[in-house]
Design a protein around this motif. Sequence first.
Motif, mmCIF file in Angstrom:
data_model
loop_
_atom_site.group_PDB
_atom_site.id
_atom_site.type_symbol
_atom_site.label_atom_id
_atom_site.label_comp_id
_atom_site.label_asym_id
_atom_site.label_seq_id
_atom_site.Cartn_x
_atom_site.Cartn_y
_atom_site.Cartn_z
ATOM 1 N N ILE A 239 -20.292 -13.688 45.842
ATOM 2 C CA ILE A 239 -20.616 -13.248 44.476
ATOM 3 C C ILE A 239 -20.375 -14.425 43.537
ATOM 4 C CG2 ILE A 239 -20.023 -11.678 42.596
ATOM 5 C CD1 ILE A 239 -19.151 -9.648 44.666
ATOM 6 N N SER A 240 -21.392 -14.763 42.741
ATOM 7 C CA SER A 240 -21.242 -15.828 41.744
ATOM 8 C C SER A 240 -20.999 -15.203 40.377
ATOM 9 C CB SER A 240 -22.493 -16.702 41.698
ATOM 10 O OG SER A 240 -23.578 -15.968 41.161
ATOM 11 N N SER A 241 -20.344 -15.952 39.488
ATOM 12 C CA SER A 241 -20.103 -15.472 38.131
ATOM 13 C C SER A 241 -19.785 -16.656 37.233
ATOM 14 C CB SER A 241 -18.958 -14.455 38.102
ATOM 15 O OG SER A 241 -17.752 -15.067 38.520
ATOM 16 N N LEU A 242 -19.763 -16.384 35.921
ATOM 17 C CA LEU A 242 -19.429 -17.399 34.929
ATOM 18 C C LEU A 242 -18.155 -17.008 34.207
ATOM 19 C CD1 LEU A 242 -22.918 -18.086 33.270
ATOM 20 C CD2 LEU A 242 -21.858 -19.273 35.198
ATOM 21 N N GLY A 243 -17.322 -17.996 33.897
ATOM 22 C CA GLY A 243 -16.132 -17.758 33.079
ATOM 23 C C GLY A 243 -15.024 -17.052 33.823
ATOM 24 N N ASP A 244 -13.901 -16.899 33.094
ATOM 25 C CA ASP A 244 -12.714 -16.292 33.684
ATOM 26 C C ASP A 244 -12.850 -14.787 33.870
ATOM 27 O OD1 ASP A 244 -11.526 -18.781 33.717
ATOM 28 O OD2 ASP A 244 -10.558 -18.500 31.747
ATOM 29 N N GLN A 245 -13.770 -14.171 33.145
ATOM 30 C CA GLN A 245 -13.928 -12.718 33.184
ATOM 31 C C GLN A 245 -15.009 -12.273 34.161
ATOM 32 O OE1 GLN A 245 -11.669 -10.883 31.555
ATOM 33 N NE2 GLN A 245 -10.798 -12.858 30.923
ATOM 34 N N GLY A 246 -15.598 -13.205 34.887
ATOM 35 C CA GLY A 246 -16.603 -12.854 35.879
ATOM 36 C C GLY A 246 -17.906 -12.361 35.289
ATOM 37 N N GLN A 247 -18.358 -12.996 34.190
ATOM 38 C CA GLN A 247 -19.593 -12.564 33.556
ATOM 39 C C GLN A 247 -20.813 -12.926 34.410
ATOM 40 O OE1 GLN A 247 -17.255 -14.486 32.081
ATOM 41 N NE2 GLN A 247 -16.816 -13.829 29.992
ATOM 42 N N LEU A 248 -21.879 -12.146 34.243
ATOM 43 C CA LEU A 248 -23.177 -12.365 34.886
ATOM 44 C C LEU A 248 -23.027 -12.529 36.401
ATOM 45 C CD1 LEU A 248 -24.830 -14.817 32.310
ATOM 46 C CD2 LEU A 248 -25.213 -12.356 32.566
ATOM 47 N N ALA A 249 -22.324 -11.590 37.018
ATOM 48 C CA ALA A 249 -22.110 -11.648 38.468
ATOM 49 C C ALA A 249 -23.408 -11.400 39.216
ATOM 50 C CB ALA A 249 -21.069 -10.612 38.874
ATOM 51 N N MET A 250 -23.610 -12.186 40.273
ATOM 52 C CA MET A 250 -24.760 -12.008 41.156
ATOM 53 C C MET A 250 -24.275 -12.025 42.598
ATOM 54 S SD MET A 250 -27.772 -14.344 39.481
ATOM 55 C CE MET A 250 -26.877 -15.891 39.618
ATOM 56 N N GLU A 251 -24.877 -11.148 43.432
ATOM 57 C CA GLU A 251 -24.466 -11.036 44.821
ATOM 58 C C GLU A 251 -25.473 -11.682 45.755
ATOM 59 O OE1 GLU A 251 -23.496 -7.168 46.157
ATOM 60 O OE2 GLU A 251 -21.972 -6.811 44.612
ATOM 61 N N SER A 252 -24.968 -12.247 46.834
ATOM 62 C CA SER A 252 -25.829 -12.812 47.879
ATOM 63 C C SER A 252 -26.262 -11.720 48.843
ATOM 64 C CB SER A 252 -25.062 -13.885 48.652
ATOM 65 O OG SER A 252 -24.105 -13.266 49.506
ATOM 66 N N ASN A 253 -27.021 -12.123 49.823
ATOM 67 C CA ASN A 253 -27.291 -11.227 50.947
ATOM 68 C C ASN A 253 -26.028 -11.084 51.789
ATOM 69 O OD1 ASN A 253 -27.751 -14.066 51.596
ATOM 70 N ND2 ASN A 253 -28.183 -13.322 53.660
#
Length: 379
Positions: A127-141
Amino acid sequence: MKNIFKYIMLLIPILFIWSCQDDDDKVIASATSAPIVLEAESNAVNLDPNYKNNPALTLIWSHANYNVQVIPQYEILFSLSEAFENPNNVFNTSNRNKTWTVEEINVLVQEMGMAPNEVGTLYAKVISSLGDQGQLAMESNVVSFQMTPYTTYSFNDYYLVGNATAAGWNPNNNNQALFRNPNSENEFSFTGYFDSASAGDMNEGRFKLIETLGMWQPQWGDSRNEGEDAFATSGDVAGNPGTQDGDPGRFGVPASGYYTFGINFNTLTYTITPFDASSATVYDRVGIIGDATVTGWDGDTAMMRNTEFDPHNWYLHNVELENGEIKFRANNAWDVSWGSTTSYSGVGELGGPNIPVTSGVYNIWFNDLTGEYQLIPQD
């Protein structure tokens, strides 16, 4: 003064224009593509206990793309369920790869609940995200791996040797194992019969401890030198190797009888206390029973003992057990049985719960005076 005022009035609209232009240039971050796990070196992970430090599993994934110049944070999740019920966060990184050794994966999956010595499936995603709060999380396969964890047994074991014991001074003669305290891995005890062929003889009623059957080193004994090691009910412990180069002195009992020998490897101290076994029941038979055994719960597997020396300590060697549970019971019946909640070692209570067992081949010891049991895996 009037000229200054005029200049200020002229600057206001210019600043307003710049401010509007800054607002127009602001970019709102958004996700454009999720990280995809590009490589898992193999879907079959070989957990070979002979190569614990070798790499076992590697994950590599592509960039998570956002429409701004940022460095995403990546969270690696493992689960034993494809739906990721009860996921385990195993790593956070700004890199795009991670490798685990054989030992790391073996410990991790068993902590998650994968049964040792059985084929299991591990699921992974990023799972990718931006910032310390985990904004705009995206999941892989999701990728999956099959593996067979091996039994992890990191304890030391100790055996009696000496003319006070049934084995004599032979380090490979069915030597009695000490029982480990399930709540303190460096504390051991044994309650049983110790022989002194000639009471008062300084060379009789003696014993030491060894760690490996058939080998004299490491060995443990009284910290005093042999010949200066008068009988004592307590004292300090020495080992070779361990605390010194030469062999330690001997533990000992001044007269034949039942004693409790206790040793603490944290404090390097020991105690020897007389034990009254005069009213203890001598059972005709003690066995193990449970779904971890070949006979299941339908019948027990009889244990052995040295009746002439000590009828209260029982053993079985090279017993194959499956993942499951066992109990100890007397006379092939449920009138008297012992159980507990701790694997490998513990103190069985009369009528207690089933003992959890991990599949493998074991040497097993049981003491009907105390309910203590010890299961030692055999490679």
